[in-house]
Design a protein around this motif. Sequence first.
Motif, short mmCIF file in Angstrom:
data_model
loop_
_atom_site.label_atom_id
_atom_site.label_comp_id
_atom_site.label_asym_id
_atom_site.label_seq_id
_atom_site.Cartn_x
_atom_site.Cartn_y
_atom_site.Cartn_z
N SER A 152 0.76 -1.03 0.12
CA SER A 152 0.01 -0.09 -0.14
C SER A 152 0.76 1.35 0.03
O SER A 152 0.52 2.16 -0.79
CB SER A 152 -0.95 -0.04 1.11
N ILE A 153 1.78 1.32 0.87
CA ILE A 153 2.86 2.36 0.96
C ILE A 153 3.69 2.47 -0.35
O ILE A 153 3.77 3.81 -0.65
CB ILE A 153 3.84 2.30 2.14
N ILE A 154 3.90 1.60 -0.93
CA ILE A 154 4.75 1.65 -2.41
C ILE A 154 3.68 2.29 -3.59
O ILE A 154 4.10 3.13 -4.13
CB ILE A 154 5.10 0.29 -2.57
N ALA A 155 2.66 2.06 -3.67
CA ALA A 155 1.38 2.42 -4.41
C ALA A 155 1.37 3.99 -4.00
O ALA A 155 1.49 4.78 -5.00
CB ALA A 155 0.19 1.80 -4.20
N GLN A 156 1.30 4.53 -2.98
CA GLN A 156 1.27 5.89 -2.46
C GLN A 156 2.53 6.52 -2.79
O GLN A 156 2.47 7.69 -3.43
CB GLN A 156 0.81 5.85 -1.01
N GLY A 157 3.64 5.92 -2.61
CA GLY A 157 4.74 6.68 -2.94
C GLY A 157 5.03 6.80 -4.37
O GLY A 157 5.53 7.97 -4.92
N GLU A 158 4.56 5.86 -5.35
CA GLU A 158 4.57 6.14 -6.78
C GLU A 158 3.59 7.13 -7.11
O GLU A 158 3.93 7.90 -7.89
CB GLU A 158 4.05 4.88 -7.33
N VAL A 159 2.40 7.30 -6.33
CA VAL A 159 1.41 8.37 -6.91
C VAL A 159 2.05 9.86 -6.45
O VAL A 159 2.04 10.77 -7.10
CB VAL A 159 0.18 8.08 -6.23
N ASP A 160 2.93 9.71 -5.14
CA ASP A 160 3.26 10.81 -4.81
C ASP A 160 4.56 11.36 -5.43
O ASP A 160 4.59 12.61 -5.98
CB ASP A 160 3.91 10.56 -3.37
N SER A 164 4.64 14.91 -7.90
CA SER A 164 5.94 15.67 -7.66
C SER A 164 6.79 15.85 -8.92
O SER A 164 7.62 16.57 -9.24
CB SER A 164 6.70 15.01 -6.76
N GLN A 165 6.51 15.21 -10.20
CA GLN A 165 6.96 15.17 -11.36
C GLN A 165 7.08 16.62 -12.06
O GLN A 165 6.11 17.30 -11.98
CB GLN A 165 6.59 14.19 -12.25
N ARG A 166 8.04 17.11 -12.45
CA ARG A 166 7.86 18.43 -13.04
C ARG A 166 7.69 19.64 -12.04
O ARG A 166 7.30 20.45 -12.37
CB ARG A 166 7.02 18.52 -14.34
N VAL A 167 7.88 19.31 -10.65
CA VAL A 167 7.45 20.40 -9.98
C VAL A 167 8.92 20.80 -9.22
O VAL A 167 9.72 20.05 -8.41
CB VAL A 167 6.58 19.77 -8.74
N ILE A 168 9.58 21.99 -9.60
CA ILE A 168 10.82 22.31 -9.16
C ILE A 168 10.88 22.74 -7.79
O ILE A 168 12.13 22.55 -7.20
CB ILE A 168 11.17 23.47 -10.14
N GLU A 169 9.86 22.84 -7.35
CA GLU A 169 10.06 23.20 -5.68
C GLU A 169 10.01 22.04 -4.86
O GLU A 169 10.26 22.25 -3.56
CB GLU A 169 8.79 24.29 -5.36
N THR A 170 10.03 20.96 -5.31
CA THR A 170 10.21 19.62 -4.50
C THR A 170 11.45 19.69 -3.57
O THR A 170 12.48 19.99 -4.31
CB THR A 170 10.39 18.59 -5.37
N SER A 171 11.25 19.68 -2.33
CA SER A 171 12.38 19.79 -1.49
C SER A 171 13.22 18.46 -1.08
O SER A 171 12.42 17.39 -1.51
CB SER A 171 11.79 20.22 -0.08
N GLU A 172 14.37 18.58 -0.45
CA GLU A 172 14.88 17.41 0.02
C GLU A 172 14.26 16.32 0.81
O GLU A 172 14.16 15.07 0.56
CB GLU A 172 16.32 17.74 0.47
N ASP A 173 13.28 17.02 1.60
CA ASP A 173 12.60 16.41 2.78
C ASP A 173 11.66 15.63 1.95
O ASP A 173 11.21 14.24 2.20
CB ASP A 173 12.20 17.50 3.79
N ARG A 174 10.91 16.40 1.18
CA ARG A 174 9.77 15.55 0.09
C ARG A 174 10.27 14.32 -0.52
O ARG A 174 9.63 13.43 -0.71
CB ARG A 174 9.16 16.69 -0.65
N TYR A 175 11.62 14.52 -1.34
CA TYR A 175 12.05 13.53 -2.04
C TYR A 175 12.46 12.48 -1.15
O TYR A 175 12.18 11.21 -1.51
CB TYR A 175 13.55 14.19 -2.52
N LEU A 176 13.10 12.76 0.04
CA LEU A 176 13.51 11.83 1.04
C LEU A 176 12.10 10.73 1.28
O LEU A 176 12.27 9.65 1.58
CB LEU A 176 14.06 12.05 2.07
#
Length: 336
Positions: A152-160, A164-176
Motif C-alpha cells: 500500500s505504501i509503495i503505491a502511495q509513494g509512486e503516486v506521490d 511531484s514530477q516536473r515540480v521544481i520546488e520539490t524539497s530534499e525532505d519531500r524527495y526522501l
Amino acid sequence: MSAEVVPLPRKEPSLAPILSLTATAMNAVNTVILDRMQSEIPLIPALAGHLISGGGKRMRPMLTLAGADLVGYQGTRHHKLAAAVEFIHTATLLHDDVVDGSETRRGKEAANLVFGNPATVLVGDFLFSRAFELMVEDGSLKVLKILAGASSIIAQGEVDQLVSQRVIETSEDRYLHIIGAKTAVLFAAASRIAAVVAERDEAEERALDDYGRNLGIAFQLVDDAIDYDSDAAEMGKDRGDDFREGKMTLPVILAYARGNDEERRFWQEAIAGFRNEDEDLAHAIELIRKHDSVNATRERARHFAERAVDALSIFPDGKARAAMTEAARFAVSRGY
C-alpha cells in the motif's frame, strides 16, 4: 635500511558474501518464482519471464534470506515469502515502466514496448495477486500485515512521485519521503519478515526493519546519482531517463539549490519539459558536476548505509552479519 612498506590495495565492497550466504536458499526461491509465474494463458509467463529472467540483483528477496540466516531460522517458510517479495517488486517495475514510458529495463527492451502497455499492467496485477497467494499460504497474519502494508505504501509513494514530477520546488525532505515509500519500505518489510517467521522479539524485528529501510534509501539515492554519472550500458537503462521525465531527484535538487539565477532558469525550463534534448542533458550533467551534486548524493547514501550497518549491532558477529554489512556498503560504492 628499512624495507619500503607497500600499502595493500583497498578492497571494494562486494555482493559476493551475501550471494554466497543465500545461494542455496535462493535456488529454492527461484523454483517458487518459476512455478508461480506460470499460467494457462501463455502471455503471462512470457511477459513476466521477460523481466524476471533479465537479471537484477534480487536484493529484496536476498534480504529475507540473509535475515533468516542472521536470526538462526531453520525452516523453509522464508522461501515462499522471499518469492512474494520479488513478485511485489517485479509488479511495481512493470507498472513503473508503463507510467514512465521506459524503453529499457535491466539492459533489454522494456516489457511495455515488447508486449504493450495493457498487457504489462495486467501481468503486473497478476504478479501482485501471486504474491498475496503466497502470503496467505504462509498463514501468518503478521507477515501478511507487514507485506500488505508495504504494498500500500509503495503505491502511495509512486503516486506521490507522479504528482511531484516536473515540480521544481520539490524539497530534499519531500524527495526522501517519496523514496522512503516507493523503495525503502519493501527493503524494510523484506528484512523484517525474517525475524517474524523465526519468532524473534520486537527488538530484532525493529533492527531488521531499520537495516532494510536505511539500506533502501541508500540504494535509491545511488540509483538516482547513477542516472547522471554512468553510461547506459553499465546501468541497464537509458542515461538521463530521470532528466527527461522531469523527476526531481537529489542530484537535481542540490544543483538547483546551489545554482545561480541563470542555472536555475535552465532547471525550471528543463524540469517543466522544455529542455530535454541531448545537449540539454549534457548541460544538466555539467551543472551537476559543477556543484558536486552526485558526490553529495552518494555522501548522503553513505550516511544511510552506515545507519543500516549500525542497526545490525544487536546481532552477534558472524557470516550473515558480515555479509549484510558488506551489502550495505556495496549499495553505496556500486556503479550499476
